[in-house]
Motif scaffolding. Sequence first.
Motif: not given
Length: 99
Positions: A41-60
């Motif tokens: 809980s020290r950081n939250l991702p930017s939208m760009k990184v959030f989308f990269a996280i979703c892509k990496y996790l193979n989820i929408m």
Amino acid sequence: MKKEDFVKRLRELRHVKGVSARAMSLAIGQSPNYINSIERSRNLPSMKVFFAICKYLNIMPEEFFDMDVGGHSNINELKQAVKHLNSNQIDMLIRLLKP
């Protein structure tokens, strides 16, 4: 979604994928401790990184926020398959899936 729910969901999906926070951080092009900083809980991702996280996790992205669904990345695959069914096939599938 509250910050603590976001953190919990990220951790849950990462564990389902069976990957360390460090490996995931590096895979999405971030510093080795990036995901760890989110999960603490020290950081939250930017939208760009959030989308990269979703892509990496193979989820929408919407699946990330669906707390009723576990880390089943094959749900997206199921959604794509259903798009190719005709109405009779969809009705049959619905009947099959009902308890």
